[in-house]
Write an enzyme that holds these catalytic residues in place. Structure first.
Site, short mmCIF file in Angstrom:
data_model
loop_
_atom_site.label_atom_id
_atom_site.label_comp_id
_atom_site.label_asym_id
_atom_site.label_seq_id
_atom_site.Cartn_x
_atom_site.Cartn_y
_atom_site.Cartn_z
N LYS A 150 12.29 10.11 -7.62
CA LYS A 150 11.94 11.30 -6.84
C LYS A 150 13.21 11.99 -6.35
O LYS A 150 13.27 13.22 -6.32
CB LYS A 150 11.04 10.93 -5.67
CG LYS A 150 9.61 10.69 -6.13
CD LYS A 150 8.71 10.28 -4.99
CE LYS A 150 7.31 9.95 -5.51
NZ LYS A 150 6.60 9.02 -4.64
N LYS A 179 4.04 7.11 -18.38
CA LYS A 179 2.68 6.74 -17.98
C LYS A 179 1.84 7.97 -17.70
O LYS A 179 2.38 9.05 -17.42
CB LYS A 179 2.75 5.87 -16.72
CG LYS A 179 3.43 6.57 -15.57
CD LYS A 179 3.24 5.90 -14.23
CE LYS A 179 3.83 6.78 -13.15
NZ LYS A 179 3.47 6.47 -11.81
N LYS A 216 -0.78 12.28 -12.55
CA LYS A 216 -1.47 13.48 -12.09
C LYS A 216 -0.59 14.72 -12.24
O LYS A 216 -1.07 15.84 -12.30
CB LYS A 216 -1.83 13.35 -10.62
CG LYS A 216 -2.88 12.31 -10.31
CD LYS A 216 -3.05 12.26 -8.79
CE LYS A 216 -3.84 11.07 -8.35
NZ LYS A 216 -3.28 10.49 -7.11
P1 AMP Z 1 -1.26 7.48 -7.45
O1 AMP Z 1 -2.06 8.46 -8.23
O2 AMP Z 1 0.16 7.48 -7.83
O3 AMP Z 1 -1.52 7.54 -5.97
O4 AMP Z 1 -1.79 6.06 -7.91
C1 AMP Z 1 -2.96 5.44 -7.47
C2 AMP Z 1 -3.14 4.11 -8.14
O5 AMP Z 1 -3.28 4.28 -9.56
C3 AMP Z 1 -1.95 3.15 -7.96
O6 AMP Z 1 -2.45 1.84 -7.81
C4 AMP Z 1 -1.19 3.26 -9.24
O7 AMP Z 1 -0.48 2.10 -9.56
C5 AMP Z 1 -2.31 3.49 -10.24
N1 AMP Z 1 -1.83 4.24 -11.40
C6 AMP Z 1 -1.41 5.53 -11.43
N2 AMP Z 1 -1.06 5.90 -12.69
C7 AMP Z 1 -1.26 4.81 -13.47
C8 AMP Z 1 -1.10 4.54 -14.86
N3 AMP Z 1 -0.69 5.49 -15.71
N4 AMP Z 1 -1.39 3.30 -15.31
C9 AMP Z 1 -1.84 2.33 -14.46
N5 AMP Z 1 -2.03 2.52 -13.15
C10 AMP Z 1 -1.75 3.74 -12.65
#
Ligand code: AMP
Ligand code: TRP
Length: 332
Positions: free
Chosen positions: A111, A194, A197
């Site tokens: 970041k 990965k 969003k």
């Molecule tokens: P976030 O959208 O970053 O707040 O992520 C919410 C949850 O989704 C967290 O537990 C992340 O580790 C999981 N997560 C987000 N993107 C991925 C991905 N591409 N693969 C696996 N887990 C993910």
């Protein structure tokens, strides 16, 4: 009974990575654990989210939790900022977080590279806030994707330091969890990194995506010229498509295309059409429920109110204990 806790930042719509990496376990675990699932709106502030967007996104994540099957009768669902005790615990835990280790955190470094001049202290202490989320309910297990592993290690460090300093075993040492298996990392459709969003929606499959959107995105996924020798190792972008197929298609469908790859008869176009079809069937029930819940804001707000009440009760108890342990004079 062990306690489970996890959260998602309200920075957009839930995608397949969020679901398979973390949220699928929210639903499974609510049957056998005391569960807390929240919407990390304080965390979203670290990247300067606009007010209207934050408000909408928070409700949206709540709707999506409900749509995938998180049950407010079984789990406590709440919005982080409705539980200000988390901010107080964050302050206490900051005394146990070393500047050097925060600067070394991979997500911070990433970041920091992107944010440049607007880099703020909230980003640096993001893992401390996350530790406060987890420790406020004395959680044991944290269902998350692979990208959160380092954050969890830091939570464990802060909890251990706190326990050690105050000569207590007050905080359980929590663990990242994926159903007893390795943490998952769902790949992006663009063949790099990965699914996330923030990649302007072209290479992430959202739970709310319709059939047309899904087909379009999968068709655009990166492939290569095809294997030139039998049983060749799959390049990363092909491996990614197979990974997604393994997640959402029948075993026999996966086997069929795997064999076709291995004997060099594979047609990626056919594989993509099949994957899009199976993907649509996989997310369709979520999409339908999301659309239904979007027209029932009163219910969604009620879930948030009830959840906040339950979460605060648990958080207030922890804060009271922690104040006592720390030696802050209380009024009673
Ligand atoms: P976030 O959208 O970053 O707040 O992520 C919410 C949850 O989704 C967290 O537990 C992340 O580790 C999981 N997560 C987000 N993107 C991925 C991905 N591409 N693969 C696996 N887990 C993910
Ligand atoms: N940092 C997590 C993410 O980016 C979201 C989060 C905040 C979280 N607090 C948490 C996850 C506590 C699990 C437990 O996805």
């Amino acid at each position: 009974m062990e306690t489970v806790l996890s959260g998602v930042r309200p920075t957009g719509k839930l995608h397949l990575g969020n679901y398979l990496g973390a949220a699928i376990n929210f639903v499974k675990m609510q049957e056998n654990y005391k569960c807390f699932y929240f919407i990390a709106d304080y965390h979203a502030l670290t990247t300067h989210t606009k007010a209207a967007m934050l408000r909408d996104s928070s409700l949206n994540v709540l709707i999506e939790y409900l749509a995938i099957g998180v049950d407010p009768e079984k789990a406590t669902i709440y919005i982080q900022s409705h539980v200000p005790e988390i901010a107080e615990l964050y302050l206490f835990l900051n005394m146990f977080a070393y500047k050097g280790e925060l600067e070394k955190c991979v997500t911070f470094k990433e970041k920091a590279r992107k944010e440049g001049q607007t880099l703020n202290a909230g980003l640096l202490t993001y893992p401390v806030l996350m530790a406060a989320d987890i420790l406020i309910h004395k959680a044991h297990k944290v269902p998350v994707g692979d990208d959160q592993m380092q954050h969890l290690e830091m939570t464990r460090n802060f909890a251990q330091r706190f326990n050690h300093y105050y000569e207590t075993e007050y905080f359980p040492i929590p663990q990242a969890f994926n159903n007893g298996e390795e943490l998952l990392r769902v790949p992006s459709l663009d063949g790099m990194g990965k699914m996330s969003k923030s990649d302007d929606g072209k290479s992430a499959i959202f739970l709310v995506d319709d059939e047309v959107a899904i087909l379009k995105k999968i068709k655009a996924a990166k492939t290569d010229g095809g294997p030139s020798m039998p049983n060749q190792i799959k390049p990363i972008e092909i491996e990614n498509i197979f990974f997604l197929m393994k997640m959402v298609s029948d075993e026999s469908t996966y086997q069929f295309f795997d064999e076709a790859y291995n004997n060099c008869s594979i047609r990626y176009g056919d594989m993509k059409v099949q994957l899009a079809k199976d993907m649509n069937l996989y997310v369709k029930p979520f999409r339908e429920r999301i659309l239904e819940l979007q027209s029932d804001e009163a219910y969604v707000r009620k879930v948030a109110r009830n959840g906040a009440e339950k979460a605060r009760e648990s958080a207030q108890k922890t804060i009271k204990d922690v104040r006592d342990l720390i030696g802050l004079n209380s009024l009673h």
